[in-house]
Design a protein around this motif. Structure first.
Motif, PDB file in Angstrom:
ATOM      1  N   GLU A  94       0.816  -1.534  -0.169  1.00  0.00           N
ATOM      2  CA  GLU A  94       0.227   0.102  -0.183  1.00  0.00           C
ATOM      3  C   GLU A  94       0.935   1.368  -0.009  1.00  0.00           C
ATOM      4  O   GLU A  94       0.477   2.844  -0.376  1.00  0.00           O
ATOM      5  N   TYR A  95       1.775   0.711   0.743  1.00  0.00           N
ATOM      6  CA  TYR A  95       2.994   2.581   0.533  1.00  0.00           C
ATOM      7  C   TYR A  95       3.172   3.186  -0.684  1.00  0.00           C
ATOM      8  O   TYR A  95       3.711   3.940  -0.704  1.00  0.00           O
TER       9      TYR A  95
ATOM     10  N   GLY B 232       4.901  -9.797  -9.430  1.00  0.00           N
ATOM     11  CA  GLY B 232       5.470  -8.381  -9.766  1.00  0.00           C
ATOM     12  C   GLY B 232       4.288  -7.703 -10.862  1.00  0.00           C
ATOM     13  O   GLY B 232       4.224  -6.524 -10.469  1.00  0.00           O
ATOM     14  N   GLN B 233       3.345  -8.398 -10.880  1.00  0.00           N
ATOM     15  CA  GLN B 233       2.091  -7.674 -12.028  1.00  0.00           C
ATOM     16  C   GLN B 233       1.111  -7.346 -10.998  1.00  0.00           C
ATOM     17  O   GLN B 233       0.929  -5.497 -10.783  1.00  0.00           O
ATOM     18  N   THR B 234       1.229  -7.216  -9.749  1.00  0.00           N
ATOM     19  CA  THR B 234      -0.156  -6.989  -8.561  1.00  0.00           C
ATOM     20  C   THR B 234       0.378  -5.951  -8.016  1.00  0.00           C
ATOM     21  O   THR B 234       0.205  -4.844  -7.614  1.00  0.00           O
ATOM     22  N   LEU B 235       2.082  -5.613  -7.635  1.00  0.00           N
ATOM     23  CA  LEU B 235       2.181  -4.533  -7.084  1.00  0.00           C
ATOM     24  C   LEU B 235       2.370  -3.782  -7.913  1.00  0.00           C
ATOM     25  O   LEU B 235       1.735  -2.458  -7.946  1.00  0.00           O
ATOM     26  N   ARG B 236       2.540  -3.600  -9.204  1.00  0.00           N
ATOM     27  CA  ARG B 236       2.744  -2.581 -10.441  1.00  0.00           C
ATOM     28  C   ARG B 236       0.899  -2.224 -10.110  1.00  0.00           C
ATOM     29  O   ARG B 236       0.857  -1.170 -10.576  1.00  0.00           O
TER      30      ARG B 236
ATOM     31  N   GLY C 120      -3.997   0.900  -5.496  1.00  0.00           N
ATOM     32  CA  GLY C 120      -4.009   0.718  -4.339  1.00  0.00           C
ATOM     33  C   GLY C 120      -5.276  -0.572  -4.116  1.00  0.00           C
ATOM     34  O   GLY C 120      -4.424  -1.523  -5.230  1.00  0.00           O
ATOM     35  N   ASN C 121      -5.787  -1.138  -3.641  1.00  0.00           N
ATOM     36  CA  ASN C 121      -6.745  -1.835  -2.991  1.00  0.00           C
ATOM     37  C   ASN C 121      -4.961  -3.053  -2.866  1.00  0.00           C
ATOM     38  O   ASN C 121      -5.611  -4.384  -2.883  1.00  0.00           O
ATOM     39  N   ALA C 122      -4.887  -2.941  -2.147  1.00  0.00           N
ATOM     40  CA  ALA C 122      -3.338  -3.730  -1.814  1.00  0.00           C
ATOM     41  C   ALA C 122      -3.938  -4.820  -0.925  1.00  0.00           C
ATOM     42  O   ALA C 122      -3.532  -5.863  -1.386  1.00  0.00           O
ATOM     43  N   LYS C 123      -5.002  -5.050   0.099  1.00  0.00           N
ATOM     44  CA  LYS C 123      -5.654  -6.356   0.668  1.00  0.00           C
ATOM     45  C   LYS C 123      -6.400  -7.289   0.350  1.00  0.00           C
ATOM     46  O   LYS C 123      -5.422  -7.903  -0.276  1.00  0.00           O
ATOM     47  N   GLU C 124      -6.664  -6.652  -0.452  1.00  0.00           N
ATOM     48  CA  GLU C 124      -7.395  -7.668  -1.653  1.00  0.00           C
ATOM     49  C   GLU C 124      -6.717  -8.211  -2.557  1.00  0.00           C
ATOM     50  O   GLU C 124      -6.420  -9.557  -2.962  1.00  0.00           O
ATOM     51  N   ALA C 125      -6.181  -7.910  -3.148  1.00  0.00           N
ATOM     52  CA  ALA C 125      -4.751  -7.854  -4.839  1.00  0.00           C
ATOM     53  C   ALA C 125      -4.055  -9.171  -3.821  1.00  0.00           C
ATOM     54  O   ALA C 125      -3.701 -10.299  -4.182  1.00  0.00           O
ATOM     55  N   MET C 126      -3.300  -8.402  -2.384  1.00  0.00           N
ATOM     56  CA  MET C 126      -2.440  -9.511  -2.270  1.00  0.00           C
ATOM     57  C   MET C 126      -3.305 -10.973  -1.375  1.00  0.00           C
ATOM     58  O   MET C 126      -2.695 -11.994  -1.524  1.00  0.00           O
TER      59      MET C 126
END
Length: 459
Positions: free
Chosen positions: A268-269, A423-427, A433-439
């Protein structure tokens, strides 16, 4: 002494050092004239004679190297292996350049056509060990040699399930923030010279805001790469500093690490940095730091040194990645060497071990570092290289690796999928945003792949 001086001969494909197709400077041509036919026949006869001489001189050792090496690096591999070959009567080295070396190794284990000795991507050690490509090497290297190797090299070359050394490496990589000294001085920033003096999160963010106020982008994290593949390497030290990781290093599953609160916060940072205007999320190249000079810091590796020194001169400096609460970390990883299971069948393991020991001679470690710009993998070599002496331009890389703060990417048989997915998810997180759901989603996907393929089973 050997009577034949071995060298790369494009016209003699079966000569002592066998080249892949990329090794010849020209394409194959059709023989059209009688003189050309006679010349080709003479070459073939000479080639057969050379091959017979090789067979009579000692065991053949087939060595694979990648075909996509830069010219200086490729030339040095031939020089180095040629000298090792010339010094030993008991074996004959045959080099073969392989396009897409990683996949070639996996194909060769199925067809039983592995080389005796091969280079490989150290990040894929888990893939190759699980497939049965490599033999353990612990018995062939003394404690003195292991102590001279950087701890990051030992870590990279050790496969955790057995805790055995399966590869060795002549060099390592360095990771830090390349910074513009003049810009930092312009905003009154403290410039840390050691990882022990790294900025904490508050100081880093204060510097970023001051840089923004001056009209600069504070940071480039490789966001112009739309695949995000660089993040898997470059952002891992940041994740570790937040207290997270890509995988649980004990269970070798993503659950509990990739979906942890710490890793999600680190992901998220990235989005937060973009939203604050510290990162140019829409950047279409990574030259804001060294080209346009509108960006103060670049999260990249040692391979940027020549470009930075040429374009920024004394303004191009290294500073450590900040401490985001759980310590300071750097990245690590390189091309490695290993003896294959085919060498055991061929009865060439001992000869291959001799070659590996030769590759770790200080002169070859230094020579390879000079050829490809990497970090020498031996402490004894680093001590004599002025670039890595205290006060030298690249000293931070050495201090970090010797200090034991390097974190390698997890050695999992699922490494290829894990790298691409993270890698693609961080991009995507950087942009949306939406880090929690994506991770949480990719954690489930990765662990399902590991379970479906029985990747964590004991071999």
């Amino acid at each position: 002494m050997k009577k034949i001086h071995k060298r790369a001969l494009c016209g003699l494909v079966s000569g002592i050092l066998v080249l892949g197709t990329a090794g010849c400077s020209g394409e194959s041509k059709t023989v059209e004239t009688k003189s050309q036919v006679q010349n080709q026949t003479a070459q073939n006869e000479e080639s057969q004679a050379l091959t017979q001489a090789v067979q009579e001189g000692g065991k053949d050792i087939t060595v694979w190297i990648p075909s996509n090496l830069v010219e200086t690096e490729r030339d040095y591999y031939y020089k180095m292996l040629g000298e090792i070959d010339e010094a030993h009567e008991e074996f004959q080295i045959k080099i073969s350049e392989q396009a897409d070396l990683s996949n070639q190794l996996l194909s060769a284990i199925i067809s039983d056509d592995l080389p005796d000795l091969t280079m490989s991507d150290g990040n894929r050690l888990g893939v190759f060990c699980h497939a049965g490509v490599f033999l353990p090497l612990d018995d062939y290297f003394s404690d003195d040699i292991k102590k001279d190797l950087l701890p990051s090299v030992i870590d990279e070359c050790t496969y955790a399930p057995e805790g055995k050394l399966y590869n060795i490496a002549q060099f390592d990589s360095g990771l830090a923030l390349w910074a513009n000294k003049s810009m930092l001085e312009e905003v009154g920033a403290r410039i840390p010279k050691s990882y022990k003096e790294a900025w904490d999160r508050a100081e880093f963010e204060e510097i970023c805001q001051k840089l923004k106020d001056k009209g600069y982008w504070a940071l480039d994290v490789g966001q112009s790469d739309t695949t995000g593949s660089k993040f898997y390497y470059t952002y891992l030290p940041v994740v570790k500093s937040f207290g997270g990781d890509w995988m649980d290093r004990t269970t070798m599953e993503a659950k509990g690490a990739l979906d942890s609160d710490a890793t999600i916060e680190a992901a998220e940072y990235l989005y937060w940095l973009g939203q604050q205007g510290y990162i140019d999320v829409m950047a279409d190249s990574d030259d804001g730091y060294y080209g346009k000079k509108n960006t103060c810091m670049l999260l990249y590796g040692h391979w940027m040194a020549p470009q930075v020194q040429e374009l920024l001169g004394e303004d191009g400096i290294l500073v450590p990645i900040p401490n985001f609460g759980h310590g300071v970390y750097t990245g690590s990883g390189s091309q490695t060497w290993g003896i294959t299971t085919k060498a055991e069948k061929n009865g060439t393991v001992e000869e291959c071990a001799v070659i590996l020991k030769e590759l770790l001679k200080p002169e070859y470690v230094q020579g390879m570092s000079d050829a490809n710009g990497s970090i020498p993998g031996l402490r004894s070599v680093l001590e004599k290289d002025p670039k890595y002496a205290e006060g030298g331009a690249l000293y931070l890389f050495r201090e970090q690796l010797e200090g034991g703060i390097a974190v390698n990417r997890p050695h999992t048989p699922a490494a290829v999928y894990v790298r691409a997915t993270i890698g693609q998810t961080l991009r995507d997180i950087l942009a949306y945003g939406n880090a929690k759901e994506a991770m949480e989603e990719i954690t489930a996907d990765i662990d399902q792949l590991i379970e479906d393929n029985n990747y964590n089973s004991k071999q």
